[in-house]
Write a protein that holds these residues in place. Structure first.
Motif, mmCIF file in Angstrom:
data_model
loop_
_atom_site.group_PDB
_atom_site.id
_atom_site.type_symbol
_atom_site.label_atom_id
_atom_site.label_comp_id
_atom_site.label_asym_id
_atom_site.label_seq_id
_atom_site.Cartn_x
_atom_site.Cartn_y
_atom_site.Cartn_z
ATOM 1 N N ASP A 188 0.836 -1.213 0.000
ATOM 2 C CA ASP A 188 0.000 0.000 0.000
ATOM 3 C C ASP A 188 0.869 1.261 0.000
ATOM 4 O OD1 ASP A 188 -2.159 1.736 0.188
ATOM 5 O OD2 ASP A 188 -2.429 1.423 2.339
ATOM 6 N N LYS A 189 1.950 1.256 0.767
ATOM 7 C CA LYS A 189 2.771 2.459 0.908
ATOM 8 C C LYS A 189 3.781 2.634 -0.220
ATOM 9 C CE LYS A 189 2.505 2.501 5.978
ATOM 10 N NZ LYS A 189 3.291 2.337 7.235
ATOM 11 N N ASN A 190 4.173 1.553 -0.881
ATOM 12 C CA ASN A 190 5.311 1.631 -1.808
ATOM 13 C C ASN A 190 4.965 1.465 -3.289
ATOM 14 O OD1 ASN A 190 7.969 1.689 -0.052
ATOM 15 N ND2 ASN A 190 6.536 0.288 0.975
ATOM 16 N N LEU A 191 3.787 0.969 -3.608
ATOM 17 C CA LEU A 191 3.432 0.803 -5.022
ATOM 18 C C LEU A 191 2.717 2.056 -5.503
ATOM 19 C CD1 LEU A 191 2.287 -2.929 -5.246
ATOM 20 C CD2 LEU A 191 4.572 -1.940 -5.546
ATOM 21 N N GLU A 192 3.246 2.628 -6.582
ATOM 22 C CA GLU A 192 2.676 3.848 -7.122
ATOM 23 C C GLU A 192 2.406 3.694 -8.615
ATOM 24 O OE1 GLU A 192 5.599 6.788 -6.244
ATOM 25 O OE2 GLU A 192 5.087 6.906 -4.103
ATOM 26 N N GLY A 193 1.646 4.604 -9.160
ATOM 27 C CA GLY A 193 1.342 4.581 -10.590
ATOM 28 C C GLY A 193 0.631 3.313 -10.984
ATOM 29 N N LYS A 194 1.043 2.727 -12.102
ATOM 30 C CA LYS A 194 0.407 1.494 -12.580
ATOM 31 C C LYS A 194 0.584 0.340 -11.601
ATOM 32 C CE LYS A 194 0.533 2.351 -17.571
ATOM 33 N NZ LYS A 194 1.011 1.856 -18.885
ATOM 34 N N ASP A 195 1.725 0.348 -10.892
ATOM 35 C CA ASP A 195 2.002 -0.741 -9.948
ATOM 36 C C ASP A 195 1.008 -0.767 -8.789
ATOM 37 O OD1 ASP A 195 4.015 -1.986 -11.245
ATOM 38 O OD2 ASP A 195 5.572 -1.573 -9.774
ATOM 39 N N ARG A 196 0.295 0.316 -8.574
ATOM 40 C CA ARG A 196 -0.696 0.372 -7.493
ATOM 41 C C ARG A 196 -1.721 -0.753 -7.643
ATOM 42 N NH1 ARG A 196 -1.349 2.009 -2.430
ATOM 43 N NH2 ARG A 196 -3.491 2.591 -1.931
ATOM 44 N N PHE A 197 -1.931 -1.175 -8.877
ATOM 45 C CA PHE A 197 -2.858 -2.277 -9.157
ATOM 46 C C PHE A 197 -2.561 -3.483 -8.281
ATOM 47 C CE2 PHE A 197 -2.969 -6.414 -11.256
ATOM 48 C CZ PHE A 197 -4.314 -6.578 -11.514
#
Length: 384
Positions: free
Chosen positions: A207-216
């Motif tokens: 939750d804290k480290n995945l951003e952008g497309k990786d948020r998926f």
């Protein structure tokens, strides 16, 4: 002189040249033209067709040798009374077995691979009724199977071939060589779920480290941990499988190696009920707007997943960073099962949610059915 006038009556790949029989074929980019020593008679022509089929089979399995070619040309003493051996060949029965096998496409590919690698090189041109259990044991002894489980898996199509031979009345049940070949005993490991604290640590890191497309991938694992669905089921899930009003999901498909199948692993459709966290995850995935058809779309390719590798790599990163002991991402399913059982949820309901029979659930997860009761019972045993 080319006796082409007789060609229409000759089998495929057989021709007459200067009063002699010649066979020809191409395999693996190489052409073969072989003149045979057999007499130009109906029997000789039939034998030539049979020899051609046998040589093609060896070429296709990668076991055709110069000695086979020399043997066909007549560099040996020919007995005109016995031109070819009698009996239906193992490879012919194997092809019939594969054609009629009702296994799914993925399993059938595994069967073909096992037959090609382990059984065809030794048995392809042997009449099926002459194959003995000792011959099979010798092949097993000479082969390098990675594990006993691999051997057991490779025995599945071999048994299927001989069952087909029995069905075709080429072998009697009493003469079935596989009756003497037993599976190796394989120890079944216990499920290795994440604890609830470990699960929360992993999800918090994602939750804290995945951003952008990786948020998926954060939402993907929220669904995986809180529904217990198999990766193959998640990647086949469509938006119209979600019943938003009743808070449930219909699981009736799977996707393996990029191929979608209209059945689950156990061929049993089920309705999985959602809790607050899985509902929130599905709503977040919907808000991402990656697809109007599939729930899980690979953000790197904008296409349905071919396999679970991309999601697995994200969880592996999370385990390294949080120092959670490494386990396969598939264990998110085991985690959901054990959380339900530790919460004293009815095992019948749990088995329905996972798509297991109650018997299989107890066999796999029996140690978690009583929650902490096992520890309480052991605490009664004092060593004072």
């Amino acid at each position: 002189m080319d006796d082409s006038a007789s060609r229409p009556t000759l089998p495929e790949g057989v021709r007459l040249r200067s009063g002699r029989i010649q066979i020809y074929f191409s395999r693996n980019g190489k052409s073969h033209h072989i003149t045979l020593p057999h007499p130009v008679t109906a029997e000789g022509i039939n034998a030539a067709a049979k020899i051609r089929r046998d040589l093609i089979t060896k070429a296709e399995w990668g076991i055709l040798t110069d000695n086979d070619i020399a043997h066909a040309k007549g560099d040996f003493v020919v007995d005109d009374s016995v031109i070819v051996s009698d009996g239906v060949l193992f490879q012919e029965v194997a092809q019939k077995y594969l054609k009629h096998c009702d296994a799914n496409l993925d399993s059938k590919k595994d069967y073909v691979s096992a037959l090609n690698k382990h059984w065809m090189p030794n048995l392809a041109l042997v009449p099926v009724h002459l194959i003995t259990s000792d011959m099979i044991r010798d092949i097993i002894a000479d082969s390098e199977f990675k594990s006993d489980k691999t051997l057991n898996n490779c025995l599945v199509p071999l048994r299927g071939v001989f069952e087909k031979a029995i069905e075709l009345r080429l072998v009697t049940p009493a003469d079935n060589p596989m009756a003497m070949i037993k599976n190796k005993k394989v120890q079944t490991g216990l499920p290795d779920p994440f604890t609830r604290d470990e699960m929360n640590a992993l999800l918090n890191w994602l939750d804290k480290n995945l951003e952008g497309k990786d948020r998926f991938y954060y939402w993907y694992f929220e669904v995986a941990f809180w529904t217990g669905c198999r990766p193959s089921e998640l990647t086949a899930l469509r938006w119209n499988d979600i019943d938003w009003f009743n808070g449930s999901v219909i699981i009736n498909k799977s996707r393996v190696r990029g191929i979608e199948k209209q059945v689950t692993k156990t061929h049993t459709a089920r309705e999985v009920y959602l809790n607050d966290r899985s509902k929130r995850a599905f709503e977040a995935l919907n808000d991402l707007g990656l697809s109007t058809e599939y729930v899980m779309i690979c953000p790197e390719t904008n296409a349905p997943f071919y396999n679970e590798k991309p999601s697995r790599l994200r969880l592996t990163d999370a385990m390294k960073q949080t120092r959670v002991r490494h386990r396969p991402a598939y264990n998110a399913r085991h985690t959901y099962a054990t959380m339900l059982l530790m919460a004293d949820v009815n095992p019948v309901f749990v088995s329905n949610q996972l798509g297991h029979s109650l018997q299989m659930l107890i066999k796999r997860y029996g140690r978690w059915i009583h929650g902490d009761q096992n520890k309480l019972e052991m605490s009664k045993l004092t060593t004072d």
